[in-house]
Scaffold this active site. Structure first.
Site, short mmCIF file in Angstrom:
data_model
loop_
_atom_site.label_atom_id
_atom_site.label_comp_id
_atom_site.label_asym_id
_atom_site.label_seq_id
_atom_site.Cartn_x
_atom_site.Cartn_y
_atom_site.Cartn_z
N ASP A 69 0.86 -1.18 0.00
CA ASP A 69 0.00 0.00 0.00
C ASP A 69 0.90 1.24 0.00
O ASP A 69 2.13 1.13 0.05
CB ASP A 69 -0.99 -0.04 1.17
CG ASP A 69 -0.30 0.04 2.52
OD1 ASP A 69 0.91 0.31 2.57
OD2 ASP A 69 -0.99 -0.18 3.53
N SER A 70 0.29 2.40 -0.06
CA SER A 70 1.08 3.62 -0.24
C SER A 70 1.42 4.31 1.07
O SER A 70 2.19 5.27 1.10
CB SER A 70 0.31 4.59 -1.11
OG SER A 70 -0.84 5.06 -0.41
N GLY A 71 0.85 3.83 2.17
CA GLY A 71 1.01 4.51 3.45
C GLY A 71 -0.03 5.58 3.69
O GLY A 71 -0.12 6.11 4.79
N GLY A 72 -0.82 5.89 2.67
CA GLY A 72 -1.80 6.96 2.80
C GLY A 72 -2.84 6.72 3.88
O GLY A 72 -3.26 7.64 4.58
N TYR A 73 -3.24 5.47 4.03
CA TYR A 73 -4.26 5.14 5.02
C TYR A 73 -3.68 5.15 6.44
O TYR A 73 -4.21 5.81 7.34
CB TYR A 73 -4.87 3.78 4.71
CG TYR A 73 -5.94 3.34 5.69
CD1 TYR A 73 -7.23 3.85 5.61
CD2 TYR A 73 -5.66 2.43 6.69
CE1 TYR A 73 -8.21 3.47 6.51
CE2 TYR A 73 -6.64 2.03 7.60
CZ TYR A 73 -7.90 2.55 7.51
OH TYR A 73 -8.87 2.17 8.41
N ASP A 106 -2.38 8.44 -1.91
CA ASP A 106 -3.64 9.18 -1.96
C ASP A 106 -3.92 9.86 -0.62
O ASP A 106 -3.24 9.59 0.38
CB ASP A 106 -4.81 8.27 -2.36
CG ASP A 106 -4.96 7.08 -1.42
OD1 ASP A 106 -4.08 6.86 -0.57
OD2 ASP A 106 -5.96 6.34 -1.55
N GLN A 165 -11.31 7.45 -5.24
CA GLN A 165 -11.89 7.96 -4.00
C GLN A 165 -13.25 8.58 -4.30
O GLN A 165 -13.78 8.38 -5.38
CB GLN A 165 -10.93 8.98 -3.36
CG GLN A 165 -9.63 8.37 -2.83
CD GLN A 165 -9.83 7.45 -1.64
OE1 GLN A 165 -10.92 7.37 -1.08
NE2 GLN A 165 -8.77 6.73 -1.26
N GLY A 188 -11.37 4.05 0.17
CA GLY A 188 -12.28 4.84 1.01
C GLY A 188 -13.52 4.10 1.44
O GLY A 188 -14.45 4.70 1.99
N ASP A 203 -7.78 -7.42 0.20
CA ASP A 203 -6.85 -7.64 1.31
C ASP A 203 -7.59 -7.30 2.58
O ASP A 203 -8.49 -6.45 2.58
CB ASP A 203 -5.62 -6.73 1.21
CG ASP A 203 -5.90 -5.34 1.74
OD1 ASP A 203 -5.60 -5.09 2.93
OD2 ASP A 203 -6.44 -4.51 0.99
N CYS A 232 -12.52 -29.32 6.91
CA CYS A 232 -11.45 -28.43 6.43
C CYS A 232 -10.15 -29.21 6.31
O CYS A 232 -9.76 -29.91 7.23
CB CYS A 232 -11.27 -27.25 7.39
SG CYS A 232 -9.86 -26.20 6.96
N CYS A 285 -7.11 -28.06 6.21
CA CYS A 285 -5.90 -27.36 6.66
C CYS A 285 -5.21 -28.16 7.76
O CYS A 285 -5.83 -28.93 8.46
CB CYS A 285 -6.23 -25.93 7.12
SG CYS A 285 -6.71 -25.79 8.85
N CYS A 317 -6.79 -28.20 11.22
CA CYS A 317 -8.01 -29.00 11.35
C CYS A 317 -7.74 -30.49 11.21
O CYS A 317 -8.43 -31.31 11.81
CB CYS A 317 -9.05 -28.55 10.33
SG CYS A 317 -9.80 -26.95 10.75
N HIS A 357 -5.86 -21.80 10.04
CA HIS A 357 -7.20 -22.19 9.59
C HIS A 357 -7.90 -21.02 8.88
O HIS A 357 -8.49 -21.20 7.82
CB HIS A 357 -8.08 -22.67 10.74
CG HIS A 357 -9.51 -22.78 10.30
ND1 HIS A 357 -9.93 -23.80 9.48
CD2 HIS A 357 -10.58 -21.96 10.46
CE1 HIS A 357 -11.20 -23.62 9.19
NE2 HIS A 357 -11.62 -22.50 9.77
#
Lengths: 384, 384
Positions: free
Chosen positions: A92-96, A146, A193, A220, A270, A308, A310, A313, A339
């Site tokens: 990510d860009s770090g903006g958040y 952003d 945005q 956003g 994500d 499951c 995994c 499990c 899991h």
């Protein structure tokens, strides 16, 4: 060798399945990217993340630039080598994070000046610095820098941030293109945005398309507006983005959010939910989330989710995981995270297959009915 | 099928190497048993503990009887099934933890009444209850219930505890023998007490031998008396125990303690040091312990211990582990614990091989010289 290509192998309504091809590997879409904030998907070894089915993980520019530092990671051979993950990484860009985690933040047209939440040291993130940091990390998919404003902001503030983000998108793109060897193997995405407003979303999309990106994120959202409002926005926002490029819904989400968004045409996701929940005792199952701390699991010999495949499990009982979680044992976080990541990746695989055979509608209806029925009938405390 | 046999394949001085054979598997000696306090070797999956080279692990009666509870573990199929470890498990008797962890403790000839450190509920441990708990857990090697007193206690208190421990040894043995099917596949060890006093150690050993056990532990050491005093005690205490039975030094220890004790004839060890240190940033190496939090590792591309074949060292750099440890990441504890357990098991293998070829003296001298030289030349802060 292909730098970046997106091929759609099947569509079902506006949903699609296919693959992004990059030098470090293919990314099957719709894709879920586990979050590796501080150069680790928490409580998981890289080979376990891969075995769960992940083609790509996400790294956080804000966290990594502060610790261990982007220049340090570059000297150590880049993020992939540093953390032992050879496949694609999106940063990510770090903006958040710079708006949600840091202090004494000051926003100008140049960028954002802030104090680290770790030690109070002052730093600057601009479109140029954000792209430079992501390049130093060796990221495969770079996000534009952003500006985010609280969803409670006045419409004028929302508009100003959206318009500034378009200007920052162009500066991000230009800095990316100056990246030389890195630009020849990496990709860059723009971020739409405009809050929940159709007209602002349209203006944002047009501005980004004018710059031109390899993919487009819907930004956003998933910031507290609620599922109904988010899906309502997606209903008009997605179609504004180019259909031949990947569309990425940032920070989403719960399993039912993901299904609803895939139905609406989203290709990438994500979220920290499967990993964070794994550390707080919440397990995801096809029948909805369950809280493994609940006393009813104390002598339950079933696995976390019956059926499951995994490793958690296959080997361990709910009774054992309940004991570990209650006792605060690290192995509890390891097994629960494993899991949950497997559950998310199995869901993505099922969505891809359903689109492939033109059965997404019935799959989604069936999944949502089962997933939500338990939540309706059992008032179980879950931690988010 | 053999219930319990100890075969010595080679000796070197009073040191010996061989194997204990039990139904759940062989235990190569000298052996180090990782500690799995609460039904988990902290931060490790069972298969990773095995891959590190462990033939047997230790479980804590005190912790397990309080949470999840011995009867509950029994209903769930026993400790092996509960935690996914198929090989032998040795359980301590709770005698040590009940004195060091619990509150409002009251000791009578019957046993020890105490309040749980978890929730204050009152419990009783007697020789009979301790053996019953260990049987409910399904332990392979049961330890007698003994009475510990602080090493600072007056000689008369030491003697009384030692003599009571002999009476409790007999009651433990009798309860074990009433165990039916369990007694047909498990073994029971006595514990020599007597602080640092030769005459009391002798009396303790004679009392235990009169009862008769499958193996004999040296108890009451590694409780703050210092390495020199501990080794001085071992110099006379070990020879008092039967040479044809395994000898187990409880709660030991640092790598150099283990080498010194093997030279003196000890066959089995357990200690929280490799696992606990793994969670506090201390890594064991042939050149002595190192603190991975130290800033000098921030850009160190070497593995934790160059040449170590463990998965943590094969894949990751000191720089990465340093970052994880500094950031408090779970993966840091996972990798450090894995390396430390591998280091301990590699040391045990090297000791077994050195005894096998009659080179223990030179191996021990070489190991201790190298291990201690760094500690002498670099004043590095380590956490214990």
């Amino acid at each position: 060798m292909t730098r970046f290509s997106f091929s759609i192998s099947a569509t079902d309504g506006v949903a699609r399945t296919g693959a992004i091809t990059m030098r470090r590997g293919d990314i099957r879409t719709p894709a879920f990217m586990p979050v590796g904030t501080a150069a680790t998907v928490k409580a998981m070894r890289p080979e376990e993340v891969r075995a769960a089915g992940a083609d790509i993980i996400l790294g956080n520019t804000y966290h990594l630039m502060l610790r261990p530092g982007a220049e340090r990671v570059a000297r150590l051979g880049g993020l992939h080598q540093f953390m032992g993950w050879e496949r694609p990484i999106l940063t990510d860009s770090g903006g958040y994070q710079v708006m949600s985690l840091s202090e004494l933040t000051k926003v100008t047209e140049e960028g954002v000046s802030f104090a680290s939440h770790l030690d109070g040291t002052r730093h600057m993130l601009s479109p140029e610095r954000s792209i430079e940091v992501q390049r130093l990390l060796g990221s495969d998919i770079i996000m534009q820098f952003d500006q985010l404003v609280p969803t409670t902001s006045m419409r004028e503030a929302q508009r100003e941030a959206m318009e500034r983000s378009i200007r920052w998108a162009r500066r991000s793109r230009e800095e990316f293109d100056r990246g030389g060897e890195h630009a020849e193997r990496a990709a860059i995405f723009g971020i739409q945005q405009g809050a929940l407003d159709r007209e602002m979303r349209q203006a944002s999309a047009e501005g980004l398309i004018d710059v031109g990106f390899d993919g487009y994120a819907v930004g956003g959202l998933a910031v507290g507006e609620g599922q109904e409002a988010m899906l309502g926005c997606l209903d008009f926002a997605i179609d504004m983005l180019p259909g031949d490029k990947p569309r990425y819904l940032m920070g989403v989400g719960k399993p039912d959010d993901i299904v609803e968004a895939v139905v609406r045409g989203i290709d990438m996701f994500d979220c920290v939910l499967p990993t964070r929940s794994g550390r707080t005792g919440q397990a995801f199952t096809a029948d909805g989330p369950i809280n493994m701390r609940n006393a009813r699991f104390a002598e339950d010999q079933e696995p976390i989710e019956p059926g499951c495949p995994c490793p958690a499990c296959v080997t361990f009982s709910r009774a054992y995981v309940h004991h570990l979680v209650r006792s605060g044992e690290i192995l509890g976080a390891m097994l629960m995270t494993q899991h949950n990541l497997c559950f998310y990746q199995r869901l993505m695989k099922a969505l891809r297959e359903a689109i492939g055979v033109g059965q997404l509608g019935s799959f989604a209806a069936s999944f949502l009915e089962r997933y939500r029925s338990r939540a309706r009938t059992i008032a179980e405390p879950v931690s988010g």
